[in-house]
Scaffold this motif. Sequence first.
Motif, PDB file in Angstrom:
ATOM      1  N   THR A  27      19.602  12.140  -9.571  1.00  8.20           N
ATOM      2  CA  THR A  27      18.485  11.661  -8.708  1.00  8.20           C
ATOM      3  C   THR A  27      17.408  12.626  -8.348  1.00  8.20           C
ATOM      4  O   THR A  27      16.261  12.188  -8.014  1.00  8.20           O
ATOM      5  N   TRP A  28      17.467  13.837  -8.673  1.00  8.92           N
ATOM      6  CA  TRP A  28      16.286  14.759  -8.282  1.00  8.92           C
ATOM      7  C   TRP A  28      15.613  14.882  -9.525  1.00  8.92           C
ATOM      8  O   TRP A  28      16.014  15.182 -10.562  1.00  8.92           O
ATOM      9  N   CYS A  29      14.257  14.996  -9.259  1.00 14.81           N
ATOM     10  CA  CYS A  29      13.322  15.005 -10.396  1.00 14.81           C
ATOM     11  C   CYS A  29      13.448  16.565 -10.839  1.00 14.81           C
ATOM     12  O   CYS A  29      13.759  17.600 -10.247  1.00 14.81           O
ATOM     13  N   CYS A  32      12.029  19.668  -8.748  1.00 16.23           N
ATOM     14  CA  CYS A  32      12.004  19.542  -7.466  1.00 16.23           C
ATOM     15  C   CYS A  32      12.660  20.764  -6.741  1.00 16.23           C
ATOM     16  O   CYS A  32      13.618  21.538  -7.023  1.00 16.23           O
ATOM     17  N   ASP A  34      14.334  20.605  -4.216  1.00 17.02           N
ATOM     18  CA  ASP A  34      15.535  20.397  -3.687  1.00 17.02           C
ATOM     19  C   ASP A  34      16.887  21.307  -4.168  1.00 17.02           C
ATOM     20  O   ASP A  34      17.809  21.619  -3.456  1.00 17.02           O
ATOM     21  N   CYS A  63      15.095  11.958  -0.525  1.00 16.18           N
ATOM     22  CA  CYS A  63      15.646  12.931  -1.556  1.00 16.18           C
ATOM     23  C   CYS A  63      16.565  13.981  -1.017  1.00 16.18           C
ATOM     24  O   CYS A  63      17.621  14.281  -1.418  1.00 16.18           O
ATOM     25  N   ASN A 133       8.539  19.021   2.250  1.00 21.66           N
ATOM     26  CA  ASN A 133       7.482  18.772   0.961  1.00 21.66           C
ATOM     27  C   ASN A 133       6.327  18.280   1.091  1.00 21.66           C
ATOM     28  O   ASN A 133       5.731  17.727   0.460  1.00 21.66           O
ATOM     29  N   GLY A 137       9.430  11.528  -0.409  1.00 18.32           N
ATOM     30  CA  GLY A 137       9.683  11.595  -1.491  1.00 18.32           C
ATOM     31  C   GLY A 137      10.268  10.186  -1.877  1.00 18.32           C
ATOM     32  O   GLY A 137       9.811   9.597  -2.855  1.00 18.32           O
ATOM     33  N   CYS A 212       7.557  19.058  -4.169  1.00 20.84           N
ATOM     34  CA  CYS A 212       7.862  17.811  -4.777  1.00 20.84           C
ATOM     35  C   CYS A 212       6.643  17.291  -5.988  1.00 20.84           C
ATOM     36  O   CYS A 212       5.613  16.958  -5.765  1.00 20.84           O
ATOM     37  N   PRO A 213       7.064  17.897  -7.015  1.00 23.08           N
ATOM     38  CA  PRO A 213       6.153  17.760  -8.211  1.00 23.08           C
ATOM     39  C   PRO A 213       5.928  16.159  -8.679  1.00 23.08           C
ATOM     40  O   PRO A 213       4.628  16.045  -9.063  1.00 23.08           O
ATOM     41  N   THR A 214       6.419  15.477  -8.273  1.00 18.68           N
ATOM     42  CA  THR A 214       6.652  14.043  -8.696  1.00 18.68           C
ATOM     43  C   THR A 214       5.352  13.403  -7.668  1.00 18.68           C
ATOM     44  O   THR A 214       4.400  12.497  -8.119  1.00 18.68           O
ATOM     45  N   TRP A 215       5.347  13.734  -6.520  1.00 15.59           N
ATOM     46  CA  TRP A 215       4.410  12.866  -5.682  1.00 15.59           C
ATOM     47  C   TRP A 215       3.307  13.818  -4.890  1.00 15.59           C
ATOM     48  O   TRP A 215       2.299  13.419  -4.286  1.00 15.59           O
TER      49      TRP A 215
END
Lengths: 311, 628
Positions: A27-29, A32, A34, A63, A133, A137, A212-215
């Motif tokens: 589940t974690w990108c 991340c 986390d 997340c 973050n 997320g 949070c590199p995704t968002w």
Amino acid sequence: MSAFNAIDSDREVERDDYTPGIEPQATWCPGCGDFGVLKALKGAMADLGKSPEEILLVTGIGCSGKLSSYFESYGFHTIHGRALPIARAAKLANPDLEVVAAGGDGDGYGIGGNHFVHTARENHDITYIVFNNEIFGLTKGQTSPTSPMGHKSKTQPHGSAKAPIRPMSSSLTAGSSYVARTAAVNPNQAQEILVEAIEHNGFSHIDFLTQCPTWNKDAKQYVPYIDVQENEDYEFDVSDRKEASEMMYESESALYEGEVLTGRFYHAPDRPSYGEEKRAVGEMPDEPLVERYHDDSYEWERSYDLLDVHK
Amino acid sequence: MTEELAWRIAGGSGDGIDSTSQNFAKALMRSGLHVFTHRHYPSRIRGGHTYVEVRADEEPVESRGDGYNFLLALGDSFARNPKEEAYYGNEEVKPLAENLDELREGGVIVYDEGLVDPSEVPDFEERVEENDWHVYPLDLRGLAREKGREVMRNTAGVGATAALLDYELQHIEDLMADAMSGEVLETNLDILEIAYESVQDREFTHDLRAPEGSHDEEQVLLSGSNAIAYGALDEGCRFIAGYPMTPWTEVFTLMTQHLPKVGGISEQVEDEIAAAALAIGASHAGVKAMSGSSGGGFALMSEPLGLAEMTETPVVLIEAMRAGPSTGMPTKPEQGDLEHVLYTSQGDSTRVVLAPANVKEAYDQTRAAFRIAYDYQIPAIVLYDQKLSGELRNVDESFFDREPSPDLGSTLSEDEIAEAAHHASGKFQRFQHEPEDGSNVSPRSLPGQEGGRYLATGNEHTPEGHISEDPRNRVAQMERRLGKLEDIRDDLDAEYDHQTYHGPEDADYGILTFGSHQGTVHEAVDRLNADGHGVKSIGVSDLMPLAEREVTEFLESVDEALVVEMNATGQFRGLIQRELGRFGPKMNSLLKYNGEPFEPHEIVEGLETIAEGDEPAPTTRFVPAAGD
Ligand SMILES: Cc1ncc(C[n+]2csc(CCOP(=O)(O)OP(=O)(O)O)c2C)c(N)n1
Ligand code: SF4
């Protein structure tokens, strides 16, 4: 020892003992922050020699809330913002448990803000990790209470008009007896701080910077950080509220300008925890309440003996 | 046979009406009578009109009855505060004027001359004459002031009451001696005496005398809320978390008072979401725990309630209904939260809802709620209302002479965990699809126990507690959780029968009700049968899972039925129709939602409406059977 309490504190534990059968990659990108928290927590618990049985990890939703899925111990993945009230009751019921609560900045400072303030105020003996973050997320990148002013997202397309919350200052004001900030990009410091926080008798709050590199592409702002305890420019007495408060203020102001200060900001080791206060005024039993249910020789009180006022 | 006594004390809220009536009720109980109190008060702390009725008889009393026969009108001291006059207006005649409508023919009135001017009460003289009332003006305030302080005029009123009823003053004196001491006691006793004497030498025109009775055993005077607290304590509940809200506060405060004495924990917390969450946290850790609230606060608990269902955490929640929507009428009873309690929170409900009818049932069903919650790992809700919360009744003390049962139900010991189902990685199977004993309950471990580690989560999860959206797992877990309700229904049938029946079995007409009105219904049923109608009633306590078999049999056995409930939309009738899918054309609704509980005569009239086509009472609403 009662029939219930099987916790064997002398047992040798290793990092891997906290690894369940499932992997966070699900589940974690990639990249991340986390992962950093998970790693630091495992390291800290191993350093402390805590066995997975004696740990209750209570998490919120996000997340970040999935932490309890990837950390092997007793876990309670609760509801958005409500980890703290569940965690503190578990600790009151069984003070022998090592209770750690965790969640995101939306979870802890937004929806759970009320519980955060009151748990800090009461100084419950639990450790609280907030994955900061600066974004929501799990719900895909909405502005959070720690997002900087002017931050644009789908829910704040014109740029946020709200100043971010100051987590450490709020925490100190509310009454936390241990406040620190650390960062996923600094696993060694994070682990040390976690050890100290868990050992601390009282409410320990860690504002844990996670990327949070995704968002939140601006996550790079967390590098490089400065460790306040390692830098002579930032000398202050960590047990002095006023000095700690000034340092927090400085650090929280600088955060959004690119300078990231981490470390221990406040530590009041002598303040009694809530459980101790409650015991002192006669509102809580000396023995862990849970044990009584497993003690066959305990004589349960009957309401019949309490009826005098109704006669 | 002496006539029953239905004594009403009226005055300003904050004038000590409540404590005075409680003491008087207790004195009556101690002297051998059966008592029942009904409390009416406004939603403010001081000022505003309030009254309490104490009904006393040699036979057990189950309801407030219809009207009353003795009025003690004390006057509203706060209305006379010159500073506040502009706001309150000149309310001092209210304790007299507002209470006359329900005073029975031949009733007695004592009013405080010092505070109440009957010439300001419209048509007072005419009404006195018409109704053959017996009026005794007394300067209660003057008497109290002379001997002590003005506020003690309540005591003067009770003294006068005793004289007028030929009731032995000693009973009241004894009670006072138990409750207070020193100068306060002396002053009160003085006032009691001179008030008694000031009436004694008057000529009485009324016949009403205090009835006499004698109990076989020691009595206690308890409210529904008190009984809930004692039920919880005897079931081993040692943790409560709450946030004040009327009338739930009465359970919360009594528990808070007792828990430290028995080594338990009470927590007043920041809000009701936290309160329910704390109860869940404590229960998860292995303590018997409860929380509760009233309508608005329970709304906040909706979210943790769902969490308890999904994580199968046993917990007991109390819902003390008051009139809604929203803050509604804080001090007035209603049964309008039924649907809220049955269905609130997301997803399909897996919870138990029990609705006690009186003080004894409040105790018993709270115990049952705990037992079910911990055996079946399900939240159980005790649903009652402001009426039952505050009404006091005498109960044989021996009723409470029970064994405690602190058993944690389906919770494993460490030895049992070692033998329990574990999955390949060694993880304890907390949520098995098909528990070994063939039941739908998968036993739980407690944090701290060797070998029992698992993740509890509000997300759908596998047997080990891993979050999962696998469709087959989902169906298996849903079916097991829902299946518990069917098991509980069977268990309730077998072990507990919470339904209460009254009246002749072969009656043509049936009355269905739930919760606090059963006593009133019983009184109405007796009267209707005495009048030649064949009527019986069922009081339903098992609302979820609904007592299907009992309600079905009852409805099948009558020609027509009246569903009595205290809300505007017939939620209980709706529940029966929804669950049973029939009987619509048989069920008529009698509804009341003005903030006042039913009186027996209203139910009598309601039944006559279906039997003879009479009009129901103007304070109620009649909704005919569906299909009419
Ligand atoms: C009561 C409720 N409101 C909203 C949500 C939806 N929700 C899930 S996670 C989340 C925000 C998560 O943000 P944060 O706490 O910062 O954690 P992160 O995902 O960034 O770790 C929201 C709004 C929910 N699950 N429950
Ligand atoms: S969305 Fe952000 S916070 Fe969530 S797992 Fe991905 S990188 Fe981490």
